[in-house]
Design an enzyme around this catalytic site. Structure first.
Site, PDB file in Angstrom:
ATOM      1  CE  LYS A 247     131.725 -82.339  14.986  1.00  0.00           C
ATOM      2  NZ  LYS A 247     131.807 -81.624  13.689  1.00  0.00           N
TER       3      LYS A 247
ATOM      4  CD  GLU B 154     132.965 -90.051  18.496  1.00  0.00           C
ATOM      5  OE1 GLU B 154     132.993 -90.340  19.715  1.00  0.00           O
ATOM      6  OE2 GLU B 154     132.255 -89.128  18.041  1.00  0.00           O
TER       7      GLU B 154
ATOM      8  CB  SER C  49     127.561 -75.989  11.314  1.00  0.00           C
ATOM      9  OG  SER C  49     128.131 -76.380  10.069  1.00  0.00           O
TER      10      SER C  49
HETATM   11  C1  LIG Z   1     131.015 -82.050  12.635  1.00  0.00           C
HETATM   12  C2  LIG Z   1     130.460 -80.949  11.837  1.00  0.00           C
HETATM   13  C3  LIG Z   1     129.190 -81.038  11.213  1.00  0.00           C
HETATM   14  C4  LIG Z   1     128.371 -82.282  11.213  1.00  0.00           C
HETATM   15  O1  LIG Z   1     127.936 -82.725  12.452  1.00  0.00           O
HETATM   16  P1  LIG Z   1     126.439 -82.574  12.937  1.00  0.00           P
HETATM   17  O2  LIG Z   1     126.385 -83.405  14.161  1.00  0.00           O
HETATM   18  O3  LIG Z   1     125.553 -83.072  11.851  1.00  0.00           O
HETATM   19  O4  LIG Z   1     126.216 -81.133  13.201  1.00  0.00           O
HETATM   20  C5  LIG Z   1     128.701 -79.927  10.544  1.00  0.00           C
HETATM   21  N1  LIG Z   1     129.410 -78.796  10.456  1.00  0.00           N
HETATM   22  C6  LIG Z   1     130.629 -78.660  11.028  1.00  0.00           C
HETATM   23  C7  LIG Z   1     131.361 -77.370  10.883  1.00  0.00           C
HETATM   24  C8  LIG Z   1     131.193 -79.737  11.732  1.00  0.00           C
HETATM   25  O5  LIG Z   1     132.411 -79.594  12.284  1.00  0.00           O
END
Ligand SMILES: *Cc1c(COP(=O)(O)O)cnc(C)c1O
Length: 388
Positions: A88, A110, A372
């Site tokens: 993010k 948000e 992610s």
């Molecule tokens: C917020 C988040 C997501 C989901 O958000 P996307 O916009 O779909 O990427 C996925 N993995 C992690 C670790 C997150 O913090």
């Protein structure tokens, strides 16, 4: 890849469904973004911060013990190693730089579980900007540590007490604030969602993931790239340079308690097109078109909409969308910890779970999974769920 068009549309999806009073702000933002993104000085400042502050490039790691266990060669793109622990921050740094360039000293955002709030608060502190984050009061109660983290970073968290008092309501409140404050305020949205130009600008700030991957692979063939999909930003980020190539792309949504239960977050695989938060896209909705609440053990995937570009990819057959359940994701969470020494975010564990489930079909193939985020934030919740 020329989408979105000048109206912010990806085929029939996307667009700009916003109050009249926001239209000028969105037009101004679109212009400012396009100018900034074409400016080599802006880009080099963005990449300097990604390198020195975030720690990019994130490594590409061969998960050998997992690969041996399931008979599929698995590589992890390690977004979990970024500062603040997820992808993010790639977006919030870019958006905060854009706000600074536009001469807007105040940031709003948000947040659901608090991950995007923390990433925004971090970027605001870095650049010395005032920051307020809208958060549902129900989420505030559930995520006290992230509220405190934001406060430590100098951000004020504003409780939202409307609707279900969760993420969807926090987005609506942040947009309401922005309608009245756009003169000195930039809104940093947390995924590739919202009205044009957000799905475009967030994608551009996240595609660094896929561009690095291309370079790290240096021509080594991969068969699939797999990423979890909440709003869709980490998935678009890693997929984007590979759209329309030989590489098969798979987005994994939250199957929650199972599709049959009706309690899930799989808006692409089991929703229908409609309008939410300024864009035409796939949504979870009832017969009358009322937007439903999403359900997932993983807060980051708990959203009833999805980025409009994913809706376009789905209809065009450019990306395949699947879902796994909470239970499957939890099993994958443990598997990655035990075999690789990495505690993944529960969101990321969804992508791993799909590969594990499909291992027989994928035997012998090479798969890149977008890790992610890291799972430290989920450890307490999972310990409670498992009665530890
Ligand atoms: C917020 C988040 C997501 C989901 O958000 P996307 O916009 O779909 O990427 C996925 N993995 C992690 C670790 C997150 O913090």
């Amino acid at each position: 890849m020329t989408l979105p068009d000048s109206g912010g549309r990806f085929g029939e999806y996307g667009g700009r469904f916003a109050p009249e009073t926001l239209m000028d702000t969105l037009t101004e933002l679109e212009k400012a973004f396009l100018e900034a993104w074409a400016d080599p000085d802006f880009k080099s400042e963005y990449h300097r911060l990604l390198a020195d502050f975030v720690g990019r490039p994130s490594p590409l790691f061969a998960a050998d013990r997992l690969s041996d266990r399931i008979g599929v060669r698995v590589l992890f793109k390690r977004e979990d190693l970024n500062h603040t622990g997820a992808h993010k921050i790639n977006n919030t740094i870019g958006q905060a730089l854009l706000a600074q360039r536009m001469g807007k000293p105040r940031i709003i955002a948000e947040t659901g579980a608090g991950q995007h709030g923390v990433a925004t608060a971090t970027a605001a502190a870095l650049l010395g900007m005032r920051c307020q984050v809208y958060m549902g009061s129900k989420d505030i109660a559930r995520q006290a540590l992230n509220v405190y983290r934001m406060e430590l970073l100098g951000t004020e968290v504003i409780p939202v007490t409307t609707g279900a008092r969760t993420l969807k309501d926090a987005v609506s409140e942040a947009m309401r604030d922005w309608v009245a404050s756009a003169g000195d305020t930039h809104y940093i949205i947390g995924s590739v969602v919202g009205p044009h130009p957000f799905p475009l600008s967030v994608r551009e700030f996240q595609k660094v993931i896929g561009e690095e991957l291309e370079e790290q692979l240096a021509g080594t063939p991969v068969d699939l790239i797999v990423a979890c999909v909440g709003g869709g930003s980490n998935a678009i980020g890693i997929f984007f340079p590979f759209i329309g190539t030989e590489v098969e792309l798979v987005g994994v949504e939250a199957g929650g308690e199972g599709i049959e239960s009706g309690r899930h977050g799989a808006s692409l695989s089991h929703g229908r097109p409609g309008v939410l938060h300024g864009a035409h896209t796939y949504l979870l909705q009832d017969e009358e078109g009322q937007v439903l609440e999403a359900h997932s053990a993983s807060a980051g995937l708990d959203y009833p909409g999805v980025g409009p570009e994913h809706a376009y990819f789905k209809d065009a057959g450019l990306v395949r969308y699947e879902s796994v359940t909470d239970v499957e994701a939890l099993e994958a969470f443990h598997l990655v910890g035990e075999l690789e020494g990495i505690i993944p975010a529960l969101e990321s564990a969804h992508a791993v779970a799909w590969v594990v489930r499909e291992a027989k079909v994928l035997a012998g193939k090479t798969v890149v999974i977008n890790m992610s985020g890291r799972g430290d934030k989920d450890v307490e919740q999972i310990r409670e769920m498992e009665g530890g």
